[in-house]
Write a protein that holds these residues in place. Structure first.
Motif, PDB file in Angstrom:
ATOM      1  N   ALA A  15       2.774  -0.802  -7.583  1.00 51.70           N
ATOM      2  CA  ALA A  15       1.901  -1.639  -6.753  1.00 51.70           C
ATOM      3  C   ALA A  15       2.571  -2.933  -6.311  1.00 51.70           C
ATOM      4  CB  ALA A  15       0.619  -1.958  -7.524  1.00 51.70           C
ATOM      5  N   MET A  16       3.294  -3.563  -7.221  1.00 50.53           N
ATOM      6  CA  MET A  16       3.863  -4.876  -6.926  1.00 50.53           C
ATOM      7  C   MET A  16       5.180  -4.802  -6.171  1.00 50.53           C
ATOM      8  SD  MET A  16       2.958  -6.626 -10.610  1.00 50.53           S
ATOM      9  CE  MET A  16       3.897  -8.118 -10.359  1.00 50.53           C
ATOM     10  N   TYR A  17       6.011  -3.819  -6.491  1.00 54.87           N
ATOM     11  CA  TYR A  17       7.365  -3.792  -5.945  1.00 54.87           C
ATOM     12  C   TYR A  17       7.650  -2.574  -5.072  1.00 54.87           C
ATOM     13  CZ  TYR A  17       7.693  -7.300  -9.582  1.00 54.87           C
ATOM     14  OH  TYR A  17       7.462  -8.388 -10.380  1.00 54.87           O
ATOM     15  N   GLY A  18       6.676  -1.655  -4.962  1.00 58.93           N
ATOM     16  CA  GLY A  18       6.851  -0.495  -4.107  1.00 58.93           C
ATOM     17  C   GLY A  18       7.909   0.480  -4.596  1.00 58.93           C
ATOM     18  N   LEU A  26      -4.720  -5.417  -8.406  1.00 57.71           N
ATOM     19  CA  LEU A  26      -4.076  -6.712  -8.179  1.00 57.71           C
ATOM     20  C   LEU A  26      -4.914  -7.597  -7.239  1.00 57.71           C
ATOM     21  CD1 LEU A  26      -0.374  -5.592  -7.746  1.00 57.71           C
ATOM     22  CD2 LEU A  26      -1.333  -6.847  -9.696  1.00 57.71           C
ATOM     23  N   ASN A  27      -5.630  -6.953  -6.322  1.00 56.01           N
ATOM     24  CA  ASN A  27      -6.421  -7.697  -5.347  1.00 56.01           C
ATOM     25  C   ASN A  27      -7.785  -8.127  -5.882  1.00 56.01           C
ATOM     26  OD1 ASN A  27      -4.396  -7.467  -3.429  1.00 56.01           O
ATOM     27  ND2 ASN A  27      -5.190  -5.516  -2.650  1.00 56.01           N
ATOM     28  N   ALA A  60       0.014   3.832  -7.172  1.00 56.46           N
ATOM     29  CA  ALA A  60       0.297   2.643  -6.362  1.00 56.46           C
ATOM     30  C   ALA A  60      -0.980   2.139  -5.691  1.00 56.46           C
ATOM     31  CB  ALA A  60       1.360   2.965  -5.315  1.00 56.46           C
ATOM     32  N   GLU A  61      -1.744   3.046  -5.122  1.00 58.96           N
ATOM     33  CA  GLU A  61      -2.984   2.666  -4.433  1.00 58.96           C
ATOM     34  C   GLU A  61      -3.975   2.038  -5.398  1.00 58.96           C
ATOM     35  OE1 GLU A  61      -6.689   4.896  -2.176  1.00 58.96           O
ATOM     36  OE2 GLU A  61      -4.745   5.902  -2.230  1.00 58.96           O
ATOM     37  N   LYS A  66      -2.689  -1.416  -6.714  1.00 61.75           N
ATOM     38  CA  LYS A  66      -2.765  -2.445  -5.659  1.00 61.75           C
ATOM     39  C   LYS A  66      -4.171  -3.007  -5.585  1.00 61.75           C
ATOM     40  CE  LYS A  66       0.964  -0.988  -2.635  1.00 61.75           C
ATOM     41  NZ  LYS A  66       1.326  -0.117  -1.520  1.00 61.75           N
ATOM     42  N   GLU A  67      -5.170  -2.130  -5.689  1.00 54.67           N
ATOM     43  CA  GLU A  67      -6.574  -2.585  -5.697  1.00 54.67           C
ATOM     44  C   GLU A  67      -6.828  -3.489  -6.904  1.00 54.67           C
ATOM     45  OE1 GLU A  67      -9.038   0.909  -5.589  1.00 54.67           O
ATOM     46  OE2 GLU A  67      -8.183   1.560  -3.658  1.00 54.67           O
TER      47      GLU A  67
END
Length: 144
Positions: A41-44, A142-143, A135-136, A139-140
């Motif tokens: 999520a953070m670094y792809g 983190l947001n 990753a998806e 990412k959520e």
């Protein structure tokens, strides 16, 4: 690129066995899963290349499971010879953060947490959890 075994050793090296702080295989699996998810999520990019599968008790890296399965539900001894030079500052900081947030929880608490999360819930038992779904989802997180 690190391996799942490198990441596991990093987490295991943080335990203080004298204080009764131990990590079982079940707990280790969840810490490695969270580290992989947040790295994606953070670094792809993945933290390591080994697969993570959806098993009955949550996400599991099969290669890592088999290495430590003889420990059963007991704590895995901390390694004494970890070469910390192989970990980038970015990766070390990520794993330290994961350990700080998730290391405080019991193996079963972590297991139950992963059972509520989309990557495990949406993957058939025995199948690989896709890095894209991890990753998806992370990412959520983190947001939030």
């Amino acid at each position: 690129m690190l391996t799942c075994f490198d990441v596991a050793e990093y987490f295991l090296s943080k335990t203080e066995e004298d204080a009764g702080d131990v990590i079982s295989n079940l707990k280790l699996q969840k810490l490695v899963y969270y580290a992989q998810g947040f790295c994606l999520a953070m670094y792809g990019r993945p933290l390591f290349n080994e697969r993570i599968d959806a098993w009955q008790h949550g996400p599991v890296c099969p290669a890592l499971y088999h290495k430590y399965k003889e420990n059963g539900s007991l704590g895995i001894p901390a390694p004494t010879d970890v070469d910390f030079r192989k970990f980038s500052k970015e990766d070390s900081e990520l794993m330290d953060e994961v350990y700080e947030v998730y290391g405080q929880f019991s193996a079963w608490k972590l297991r139950n947490m992963t059972h509520e999360e989309a990557p495990w819930k949406s993957t058939p038992i025995g199948s690989e959890i896709s890095q894209a779904s991890m990753a998806e989802f992370f990412k959520e997180r983190l947001n939030d």
